[in-house]
Design a protein around this motif. Structure first.
Motif, PDB file in Angstrom:
ATOM      1  N   THR A 268      91.054   9.241 -33.148  1.00  0.00           N
ATOM      2  CA  THR A 268      90.407   7.815 -34.373  1.00  0.00           C
ATOM      3  C   THR A 268      91.473   7.008 -34.961  1.00  0.00           C
ATOM      4  OG1 THR A 268      88.634   7.447 -36.124  1.00  0.00           O
ATOM      5  CG2 THR A 268      90.227   9.594 -37.065  1.00  0.00           C
ATOM      6  N   ILE A 314      82.746  11.913 -33.608  1.00  0.00           N
ATOM      7  CA  ILE A 314      82.410  13.214 -34.301  1.00  0.00           C
ATOM      8  C   ILE A 314      81.130  13.646 -35.113  1.00  0.00           C
ATOM      9  CG2 ILE A 314      82.330  12.273 -36.678  1.00  0.00           C
ATOM     10  CD1 ILE A 314      84.238  15.006 -35.939  1.00  0.00           C
ATOM     11  N   THR A 315      80.060  12.169 -34.454  1.00  0.00           N
ATOM     12  CA  THR A 315      79.065  12.743 -35.016  1.00  0.00           C
ATOM     13  C   THR A 315      78.752  13.265 -33.745  1.00  0.00           C
ATOM     14  OG1 THR A 315      78.591  10.736 -36.139  1.00  0.00           O
ATOM     15  CG2 THR A 315      76.467  11.669 -35.615  1.00  0.00           C
ATOM     16  N   GLY A 391      77.033   6.563 -40.222  1.00  0.00           N
ATOM     17  CA  GLY A 391      78.175   5.423 -39.610  1.00  0.00           C
ATOM     18  C   GLY A 391      78.820   4.045 -40.005  1.00  0.00           C
ATOM     19  N   GLU A 392      77.510   3.402 -40.968  1.00  0.00           N
ATOM     20  CA  GLU A 392      78.369   2.611 -42.040  1.00  0.00           C
ATOM     21  C   GLU A 392      77.181   2.115 -42.943  1.00  0.00           C
ATOM     22  OE1 GLU A 392      76.827  -0.698 -39.563  1.00  0.00           O
ATOM     23  OE2 GLU A 392      76.391   0.485 -38.829  1.00  0.00           O
ATOM     24  N   PRO A 393      77.672   1.466 -43.472  1.00  0.00           N
ATOM     25  CA  PRO A 393      76.513   1.521 -45.158  1.00  0.00           C
ATOM     26  C   PRO A 393      75.503   0.978 -44.887  1.00  0.00           C
ATOM     27  CG  PRO A 393      78.890   0.327 -45.526  1.00  0.00           C
ATOM     28  CD  PRO A 393      79.108   0.644 -44.350  1.00  0.00           C
ATOM     29  N   ASP A 415      71.185   9.228 -45.876  1.00  0.00           N
ATOM     30  CA  ASP A 415      72.111   8.623 -45.767  1.00  0.00           C
ATOM     31  C   ASP A 415      73.447   9.423 -45.910  1.00  0.00           C
ATOM     32  OD1 ASP A 415      74.032   6.632 -46.041  1.00  0.00           O
ATOM     33  OD2 ASP A 415      73.211   5.330 -47.383  1.00  0.00           O
ATOM     34  N   THR A 416      73.521   9.335 -44.730  1.00  0.00           N
ATOM     35  CA  THR A 416      75.397  10.828 -44.758  1.00  0.00           C
ATOM     36  C   THR A 416      76.555  10.031 -44.748  1.00  0.00           C
ATOM     37  OG1 THR A 416      74.520  10.699 -42.230  1.00  0.00           O
ATOM     38  CG2 THR A 416      73.958  12.511 -43.887  1.00  0.00           C
ATOM     39  N   TRP A 418      80.012  10.346 -44.046  1.00  0.00           N
ATOM     40  CA  TRP A 418      81.270  11.733 -43.643  1.00  0.00           C
ATOM     41  C   TRP A 418      82.533  11.174 -43.087  1.00  0.00           C
ATOM     42  CZ3 TRP A 418      80.891  14.681 -39.005  1.00  0.00           C
ATOM     43  CH2 TRP A 418      79.954  14.138 -37.768  1.00  0.00           C
ATOM     44  N   THR A 420      85.519  11.598 -39.477  1.00  0.00           N
ATOM     45  CA  THR A 420      86.212  12.360 -38.801  1.00  0.00           C
ATOM     46  C   THR A 420      86.645  13.227 -39.307  1.00  0.00           C
ATOM     47  OG1 THR A 420      86.314  10.496 -36.903  1.00  0.00           O
ATOM     48  CG2 THR A 420      87.275  12.581 -36.328  1.00  0.00           C
ATOM     49  N   GLU A 421      87.642  12.908 -39.823  1.00  0.00           N
ATOM     50  CA  GLU A 421      88.757  13.762 -40.649  1.00  0.00           C
ATOM     51  C   GLU A 421      87.308  15.181 -41.405  1.00  0.00           C
ATOM     52  OE1 GLU A 421      88.426  11.014 -41.160  1.00  0.00           O
ATOM     53  OE2 GLU A 421      90.484  10.121 -40.315  1.00  0.00           O
ATOM     54  N   ASP A 504      87.998   4.884 -47.974  1.00  0.00           N
ATOM     55  CA  ASP A 504      86.668   4.057 -48.054  1.00  0.00           C
ATOM     56  C   ASP A 504      86.562   3.742 -49.407  1.00  0.00           C
ATOM     57  OD1 ASP A 504      85.708   3.668 -45.897  1.00  0.00           O
ATOM     58  OD2 ASP A 504      84.422   5.233 -46.083  1.00  0.00           O
ATOM     59  N   ILE A 516      78.885   3.449 -51.222  1.00  0.00           N
ATOM     60  CA  ILE A 516      80.368   3.549 -50.046  1.00  0.00           C
ATOM     61  C   ILE A 516      80.604   1.394 -50.132  1.00  0.00           C
ATOM     62  CG2 ILE A 516      81.323   3.687 -48.048  1.00  0.00           C
ATOM     63  CD1 ILE A 516      80.791   5.768 -49.961  1.00  0.00           C
ATOM     64  N   ASN A 525      85.076  -1.472 -38.961  1.00  0.00           N
ATOM     65  CA  ASN A 525      83.286  -0.524 -38.480  1.00  0.00           C
ATOM     66  C   ASN A 525      82.854  -2.135 -37.602  1.00  0.00           C
ATOM     67  OD1 ASN A 525      81.205   1.000 -38.454  1.00  0.00           O
ATOM     68  ND2 ASN A 525      81.709   1.823 -40.993  1.00  0.00           N
ATOM     69  N   GLY A 528      79.568   0.927 -36.126  1.00  0.00           N
ATOM     70  CA  GLY A 528      79.223   2.469 -36.769  1.00  0.00           C
ATOM     71  C   GLY A 528      80.630   2.893 -35.933  1.00  0.00           C
ATOM     72  N   ARG A 530      84.718   3.300 -35.591  1.00  0.00           N
ATOM     73  CA  ARG A 530      86.340   2.981 -36.192  1.00  0.00           C
ATOM     74  C   ARG A 530      86.927   2.218 -35.791  1.00  0.00           C
ATOM     75  NH1 ARG A 530      87.888   8.293 -39.649  1.00  0.00           N
ATOM     76  NH2 ARG A 530      89.775   7.050 -39.632  1.00  0.00           N
TER      77      ARG A 530
END
Ligand code: 6R9
Length: 651
Positions: A268, A314-315, A391-393, A415-416, A418, A420-421, A504, A516, A525, A528, A530
């Motif tokens: 990433t 990652i998703t 992925g983004e706001p 609205d999730t 998170w 890759t890390e 972030d 966020i 971004n 969505g 990186r």
């Protein structure tokens, strides 16, 4: 549950409580229950996570739930397990053998259904093929595949034999593959002849051949036939998937690996030039993706779940391959673009298969809004019961459209937030209890101790923006940056003692809902995805015409952010439109089509710099957004530079 569509007036202050109908069957059905469980997960993580982990199969139980010496965590220490066995074999054993695991639709319209039993056979075959090719536990296997069930089969086969997969998104270029091959020292590759994208073929095998030039580590390349496009097969190195799998048995005994056995590397973008190989391990990642799917998507036995991501991100790892299969759910997998043959494709898939849970990205939602409601109105979306974004706001207008138009005013939106890390979702509503509001990922998931700090490390007051940190380890956290322990520590754990910094900016409202704001580092971004500004800059300066380059993000209606480049040319080169096109294509070649900029501006008099020689991207941003620079320029070394840029932008 009522399937009637209703319309809700929504602005950024609208708060929507879950309906009684939804809460009644949800796994967490009241805020009191959420608070109790969250408190336990923070105060007694060993109790909380042991209970969750016990729902999965361990060949040997762990001795200790967590061993934490910041920033190094070991979860379920002493335990032995096989992630693939949990995602596949366990369901066959528990009577889900004839249940559809993957319902797949190819872009041209071809269809396939794989039951858990069929998936098990395919995975066993590939595990045997890899073993026959000499792949051993901890060896790295690079996967470069279209969105076909074989992508998931390849991942699971690696997990089954303890090999570490490293997926490169099919939209990345040969040079990106080359860097990742070198960094991960992959010994085998799994790819396909080609991949369908909006009616044309992406030549995956050709790209791979280019990337493999000069490589000495890769001993075998397994090639799936998908598009029937011409490919060259190198004798002794390249093998057809269908020929190899036909030769081996469809049985394979899954061995238990230690909980901290590496599962995968995923690269990433960060603030510096080279992407980082984020390393995830087995036990904690398994428990993290299983648990988040179970509670956040409220997965039930009869759900039909669809995540529209690609397994290259990652998703796709956590919420296509691992989480949903660990939960034994039926999922949809779709190969192609959302607008092929038209913008109704997603909605036709939802109608056809009766999708109940739908997870997508804000950038896609904005593109659908622009395409027009007529593409949605043709289809019956009443099977949906839960929506998600990642992925983004998400802006309130997109949220409102998603809620009303797609969700029929009846489906909660999770609205999730998170990364890759983080491996799994960290901040999100639980659909049966959390009041939802546009623009906020709301509250931390179980085990997540999220805070917003100012530069001195004090907690910010409500509505005061600061940096998002996680104060305690969590099971699916990254374990290191592959091959670079120091960079792992410096990047994530050195801003505040013993805490993970996400990179972030964020704020909390009075109720603790997290908003966020966006990246604090030089990471863009775009739709969505990186992308590091430094990565794009280093691609630009690798072109013979470019002396210097600066890259910034500009707000974009659909993509969230678009890429804008400023370049100063070397002496003899002329500032022409042809050169701009060449530079765009050059970036596409070095990184991949997703990194092609929206605009390139020449900076004949140079880039704005501080007296110490740092490029002042802040001024470039202001210039791009307003057409002029009014802000503080006292640190600027040469103000003529700005005048020249203003002219160049107008011209
Ligand atoms: C899963 C994923 C991570 C970055 C992250 C943040 C942004 C992700 C978000 C969100 C606002 C959300 N991000 N989810 N911003 N709201 N719900 O996207 O991982 O590709 O590593 O990107 O994406 O900026 O730091 P990854």
């Amino acid at each position: 549950m009522s399937k009637k569509a209703s319309f809700v007036e929504i602005d950024e202050n609208t708060e929507i409580k879950p309906s009684k109908a939804f809460s009644k069957y949800a796994r967490v059905s009241s805020m009191a229950q959420y608070k109790r469980m969250h408190a336990e997960s923070i105060e007694k993580p060993h109790l909380f996570w042991a209970r969750e982990a016990k729902e999965l199969k361990w060949q040997k139980k762990w001795d200790k739930v967590l061993n934490w010496e910041a920033p190094y965590a070991e979860w379920f220490k002493g335990g032995k397990l096989n992630v693939c066995e949990n995602a596949v074999d366990r369901h066959v054993e528990e009577g889900r053998g004839n249940k559809a695991a993957i319902i797949w639709e190819g872009e041209p319209g071809d269809k396939r259904i794989l039951t858990y039993q069929q998936l098990q056979r395919e995975v066993c075959r590939m595990a045997n093929v890899l073993t026959n090719q000499g792949v051993k536990p901890k060896d790295c296997v690079l996967i470069y595949m279209p969105m076909v069930p074989e992508a998931t089969i390849a991942m699971l086969a690696c997990a089954r034999i303890g090999a570490v997969h490293s997926i490169v998104f099919g939209g990345f270029s040969s040079e990106s593959i080359k860097d990742r091959l070198e960094d991960s020292k992959a010994v085998a590759v799994i790819t396909a002849d080609g991949s369908w994208r909006r009616g044309s073929v992406v030549p995956l095998k050709d790209n791979m051949d280019e990337a493999l030039k000069g490589n000495k580590d890769v001993k075998s390349v397994i090639v799936l036939k998908r598009c029937e496009n011409d490919v060259k097969m190198k004798k002794g190195r390249d093998f057809w998937w269908h020929k190899q799998t036909a030769k081996v048995p469809a049985k394979h005994t899954p061995k238990g690996f230690s909980a901290e056995h590496p599962l995968f590397i995923l690269y990433t973008s960060g603030s510096t030039g080279k992407p980082k190989g984020i390393l995830h391990t087995s036990g904690g990642y398994m428990v993290g993706t299983y648990t988040t799917c179970k509670y956040i998507f409220d997965m039930q036995e009869d759900d039909v779940y669809w995540c529209t991501a690609d397994v290259g991100w990652i998703t796709g790892h956590s919420y296509i391959t691992y989480g949903p299969l660990l939960n034994g759910v039926t999922q949809i997998m779709y190969e192609g673009g959302p607008n092929y043959p038209d913008w109704g494709r997603f909605w036709s898939i939802i109608e056809e298969y009766g999708v109940t849970i739908f997870y997508t990205a804000p950038t896609a939602i904005r593109a659908f809004i622009k395409a027009g409601d007529e593409f949605v109105d043709k289809y019956d979306l009443s099977s949906l019961r839960l929506l998600g974004t990642v992925g983004e706001p998400i802006n309130p207008a997109a949220w409102a459209w998603y809620y009303n138009k797609i969700g029929g005013g009846r489906c909660p939106i999770v609205d999730t937030w998170w990364q890759t890390e983080t491996g799994a979702i960290m901040i999100s509503p639980l659909p049966g209890c959390t009041p939802i509001k546009p623009g906020t990922a709301t509250l931390p998931f179980f085990g997540v101790d999220a805070a917003i700090l100012d530069e001195e490390g004090n907690e910010c007051k409500p509505d005061q923006p600061g940096r998002l940190v996680i104060r305690k380890p969590w099971p699916s956290m990254l374990r290191t940056i592959y091959g670079d322990k120091k960079r792992y520590k410096d990047t994530y754990w050195s801003d505040y003692d013993g805490m993970y910094t996400a990179g972030d900016g964020a704020k909390k409202d009075k109720k603790g809902n997290v908003y966020i704001i966006g990246r604090l580092d030089d990471v863009l971004n775009v739709s969505g995805h990186r992308l590091g500004t430094a990565e794009i800059e280093s691609a630009l300066v690798a072109h013979p015409a470019v002396a210097e380059a600066a890259v910034i993000g500009k707000p974009h209606e659909i993509k969230g952010e678009s890429i804008v480049c400023f370049v100063t040319l070397k002496g003899d080169y002329k500032e022409t439109d042809e050169l701009k096109t060449e530079l765009r294509n050059h970036i596409g070649k070095v990184i991949g089509a997703i990194a092609k900029p929206d605009a390139i501006h020449f900076a004949p008099a140079g880039l704005p710099k501080t007296r110490s020689g740092k490029i002042m991207r802040r001024l470039l941003k202001e210039l791009v957004n307003t057409g002029k620079v009014t802000g503080n320029v006292t640190t600027l070394e040469d103000s003529k530079v700005i005048d020249a840029l203003e002219k160049s932008l107008k011209g």
